[in-house]
Design a protein around this motif. Structure first.
Motif, PDB file in Angstrom:
ATOM      1  N   ILE A   1       0.836  -1.205   0.000  1.00  0.00           N
ATOM      2  CA  ILE A   1       0.000   0.000   0.000  1.00  0.00           C
ATOM      3  C   ILE A   1       0.867   1.250   0.000  1.00  0.00           C
ATOM      4  O   ILE A   1       0.615   2.182  -0.762  1.00  0.00           O
TER       5      ILE A   1
ATOM      6  N   LEU B   1       0.831   4.081  -2.946  1.00  0.00           N
ATOM      7  CA  LEU B   1       0.370   5.431  -2.604  1.00  0.00           C
ATOM      8  C   LEU B   1       1.502   6.441  -2.463  1.00  0.00           C
ATOM      9  O   LEU B   1       1.251   7.636  -2.348  1.00  0.00           O
TER      10      LEU B   1
ATOM     11  N   LEU C   1      -8.224   3.398   3.757  1.00  0.00           N
ATOM     12  CA  LEU C   1      -7.657   3.888   2.503  1.00  0.00           C
ATOM     13  C   LEU C   1      -8.587   4.882   1.818  1.00  0.00           C
ATOM     14  O   LEU C   1      -8.135   5.851   1.222  1.00  0.00           O
ATOM     15  N   GLU C   2      -9.879   4.659   1.928  1.00  0.00           N
ATOM     16  CA  GLU C   2     -10.833   5.560   1.287  1.00  0.00           C
ATOM     17  C   GLU C   2     -10.893   6.899   2.016  1.00  0.00           C
ATOM     18  O   GLU C   2     -10.776   7.957   1.399  1.00  0.00           O
TER      19      GLU C   2
ATOM     20  N   TYR D   1      -6.891   8.350   2.528  1.00  0.00           N
ATOM     21  CA  TYR D   1      -6.086   8.587   1.327  1.00  0.00           C
ATOM     22  C   TYR D   1      -6.907   8.848   0.067  1.00  0.00           C
ATOM     23  O   TYR D   1      -6.333   9.144  -0.974  1.00  0.00           O
TER      24      TYR D   1
ATOM     25  N   ILE E   1      -8.320   6.776  -1.850  1.00  0.00           N
ATOM     26  CA  ILE E   1      -7.836   5.821  -2.853  1.00  0.00           C
ATOM     27  C   ILE E   1      -8.864   5.629  -3.962  1.00  0.00           C
ATOM     28  O   ILE E   1     -10.068   5.606  -3.713  1.00  0.00           O
TER      29      ILE E   1
ATOM     30  N   GLU F   1      -5.807   2.568  -8.138  1.00  0.00           N
ATOM     31  CA  GLU F   1      -4.818   2.310  -7.089  1.00  0.00           C
ATOM     32  C   GLU F   1      -5.159   1.022  -6.350  1.00  0.00           C
ATOM     33  O   GLU F   1      -4.275   0.221  -6.033  1.00  0.00           O
TER      34      GLU F   1
END
Length: 84
Positions: free
Chosen positions: A15, A19, A32-33, A36, A38, A42
């Protein structure tokens, strides 16, 4: 079969590589959502890299169901152990 700790390191490293972050920034409680933002490309890249690293077929649903990095690790750990 890797231990959960080894699996966690592999997931966190993958990850962070995708990223462009430090591995220390990717913790089990990381979303992650939310953290980041994402996107699907990705996420697919992370899945493809983990498939190669773990020699395991990862379904798209495995990736999209995971709410946090720790949840993703648990899902992959179950998959490796042959559990649904």
């Amino acid at each position: 079969m890797p231990t959960r700790e080894q699996l966690a390191i592999a997931v966190r490293k993958t990850i962070s590589d995708v990223l462009g972050t430090e591995i220390a920034e990717v913790q089990e409680q990381t979303s992650l959502e939310t953290d980041y933002g994402i996107d699907s490309l990705e996420l697919m890249e992370i899945g493809a890299r983990l498939e190669r690293t773990l020699n395991l077929r990862i379904e798209v649903e495995d990736l999209t169901r995971a709410r946090t990095v720790g949840h993703a690790i648990d899902l992959l750990d179950a998959r490796l152990a042959g559990r649904p």
